[in-house]
Design an enzyme around this catalytic site. Sequence first.
Site, mmCIF file in Angstrom:
data_model
loop_
_atom_site.group_PDB
_atom_site.id
_atom_site.type_symbol
_atom_site.label_atom_id
_atom_site.label_comp_id
_atom_site.label_asym_id
_atom_site.label_seq_id
_atom_site.Cartn_x
_atom_site.Cartn_y
_atom_site.Cartn_z
ATOM 1 C CE1 TYR A 1 55.826 52.582 42.163
ATOM 2 C CE2 TYR A 1 54.161 51.959 43.765
ATOM 3 C CZ TYR A 1 54.560 52.117 42.447
ATOM 4 O OH TYR A 1 53.694 51.800 41.422
ATOM 5 C CD GLU B 1 51.284 48.038 46.618
ATOM 6 O OE1 GLU B 1 51.603 48.659 47.660
ATOM 7 O OE2 GLU B 1 50.178 47.493 46.478
ATOM 8 C CD GLN C 1 40.578 42.172 28.623
ATOM 9 O OE1 GLN C 1 39.991 41.251 29.164
ATOM 10 N NE2 GLN C 1 40.322 42.536 27.402
ATOM 11 N NE ARG D 1 48.727 50.393 48.934
ATOM 12 C CZ ARG D 1 48.142 50.441 47.764
ATOM 13 N NH1 ARG D 1 47.506 51.519 47.383
ATOM 14 N NH2 ARG D 1 48.190 49.411 46.954
ATOM 15 C CG HIS E 1 54.555 47.351 41.326
ATOM 16 N ND1 HIS E 1 53.285 46.854 41.508
ATOM 17 C CD2 HIS E 1 54.461 48.691 41.527
ATOM 18 C CE1 HIS E 1 52.456 47.847 41.805
ATOM 19 N NE2 HIS E 1 53.154 48.967 41.830
HETATM 20 FE FE1 SF4 Z 1 39.633 46.878 35.781
HETATM 21 FE FE2 SF4 Z 1 37.043 47.057 35.190
HETATM 22 FE FE3 SF4 Z 1 38.402 44.803 34.640
HETATM 23 FE FE4 SF4 Z 1 37.790 45.499 37.164
HETATM 24 S S1 SF4 Z 1 36.367 44.957 35.539
HETATM 25 S S2 SF4 Z 1 39.753 44.771 36.455
HETATM 26 S S3 SF4 Z 1 38.036 47.707 37.066
HETATM 27 S S4 SF4 Z 1 38.753 46.819 33.742
#
Ligand code: SF4
Length: 668
Positions: A172, A170, A345, A220, A258
């Site tokens: 880092y 990613e 979100q 990873r 990223h």
């Molecule tokens: Fe994140 Fe929940 Fe949306 Fe999945 S459904 S992307 S876990 S907020």
Amino acid sequence: MSLVNRDFSALLSPIRVGGVTLANRLVMGSMHTGLESHPERYDTLGRFYAARAKGGAGLIVTGGFAPCHAGRMRDEPATFERPDQVAAHQRITGPVHAAGGRIILQILHAGRYGYHPAIVAPSPIKSPINRDVPVELTEDAILATIASYANTARLAIAAGYDGVEVMGSEGYLISQFLAARTNHRTDRWGGPLAARARFPLAVVRAVREALGEGPILSYRISALELIEGGLDDAETAWLAGQVEAAGADCLATGIGWHEATIPTIAGVVPHAAFAPATRRLKEAVAIPVTASNRINLPADAARLVAEGTADLVSMARPFLADPDFVAKVRTNRADRITVCIACNQACLDHYFTGQVIGCLVNPRAMREAEFIDATAASRKRIAVTGGGVAGMAAALEAARRGHDVTLYEAAAEIGGQFRQAAKIPGKEDYGLFLTGYRRQLEDAGVQIRTGAAVTMEALARGDYDEVIVASGVVPRALDIPGGDDPRVVGYTQVLDGSVAAGARVVVIGGGGIGHDVALYLAAGEDRGAPTVAGFAAHWGIGGARRPHAARRRVTMVKRSPGPFGRTLGKSTGWILRQELKDYGVRQVAGARYLKIDAAGLHIEVDGKAEVLAADTIVVCAGQEPARSLADLLEARGQSVHVIGGARLAGELDAKRAMLEGAVVGNAL
Ligand code: SF4
Ligand code: NAP
């Protein structure tokens, strides 16, 4: 795409990784939670992970902990470097083990990706996503950093972890050493790949020595870099073999730095799109390999394991959305999973804005202690009016507490705005979520009455002890001369197919819905399901970018000045903006709406008049609460619980709606 698969046996079979036998192949992958730097709240973290362990996750990987001060992600103490921190971590490992789970600690040195003034890197080259230039690590500092990884690994074992994961992808610090893009050193840590790989391999050897044999050492690896100057496939395969030889027990797949400008986990990424990269790794090593990124359905996970693409499958967000993901697969209830909709979100966007993560579709995530599981002392008859996500969440929580719940929805199907969102390119999983959630409502005994509204007579008769009003919103109408022109339509009419948009469309409003509708219309209703090949070609994976051809000429217009898309999600808004650009969608800000006539929408921008010719004008001008029932009941002195858009339409979002619904439903 189906939620079910006939055969999950390979996915559910045990596997030995290092000296540890995991119960199944499903890994809850690492994800920053926002609590790593808050040891006083590790009980919350422990409960959060323990719920996933109880739900059957074969292995859990924590969010990243820095091995030293310079390696931290932000200007806060998310390090694990001192013995006095061990006791706090036991409050994470203890509950997970008590729930029958396995958990490893991820060691992450952010290098130049740290958001604090003291960042370090192999070379002093600024990242495009960070404003600070990192300080070049000296020979002594490199040796001390390697030792710090080993120190953290020892502390992790003392704290009860079943091993560690070295974050090597990613973009880092480890990626920064490996890539010629970021490593310009002329000493023994730079130059050809074998020299650039000296640091990660030294880290793996040091960590192996610190762990001894037995505990898991996961590495990873960046299976696909998606940036200029990163490792190519052959170099990655070589590195995989070297990491194995240095002592790693398994390889977890990482996709993209990223700073890459290609989506890797958003909804526009087709399911399991990066499986070929995992397969290449698997062919390069004998140790187990874990697939990841945009795998949110058990059928995909099962297929990857059964066909030999991967030995394990890592999912992070799907375990936020449903802690019982594995248990449901095991008990033949895979079609009852709460599907992660890849919205970011409440998880990534929360972390990026300094908040603790949660989950939009699972309000209990990270709030485990705030919800009551016990059956309510008295069984109540509850009416929930409105079958959008607020009402659905309220109904499910209330029914699970043993209440007798009836969910009324005026439309032919429940789901509200989610049903329309499912039509938007990249939001197809919203439909899968609704399918799984509806089955959970049915299982919980909720009476679902579609095409129906609760009657005043029923309420007057006292048929219900409690009424939850989740009647949602009504779209705001356009109040300008000519606003009643037949070419002016609401976004709901476009998305539900009751109106066919013409070739030239003007979208009024620059909020999330305006952007979504513009994309929907530019892409065309008949665009078909996204394919891995189409996604790769569009975003230029393995070749030049190939923008889609627009199906319509779309112009977006808004009154406020400034760029479009400022209210979009931090981790996904750039993708939507890029897609609209690719489709040639024009965006006009700072417009004053004058009138609509036969010529189209007349606007004025900076004193200059313009007519936007349009066959269809779609109004996406926000919403008003649909409160009439609530007002009526309150006027009659009846106590009601008003939730979601019906309570507050401004800043309406599904995250708040589901949380309010779940909290009210659970508290009854
Ligand atoms: Fe994140 Fe929940 Fe949306 Fe999945 S459904 S992307 S876990 S907020
Ligand atoms: P919104 O974000 O509030 O945007 C409404 C838009 O309408 C604004 O751009 C505003 O722009 C315009 N507007 C407001 N009043 C108006 C009026 N009287 N006449 C003409 N234009 C007017 O609302 P939304 O787009 O409906 O989205 C609702 C919620 O859903 C948002 O909170 C959002 O978080 C969420 N959502 C997000 C996404 C996403 O992130 N992709 C997608 C869908 C929904 P001007 O004032 O500049 O004209």
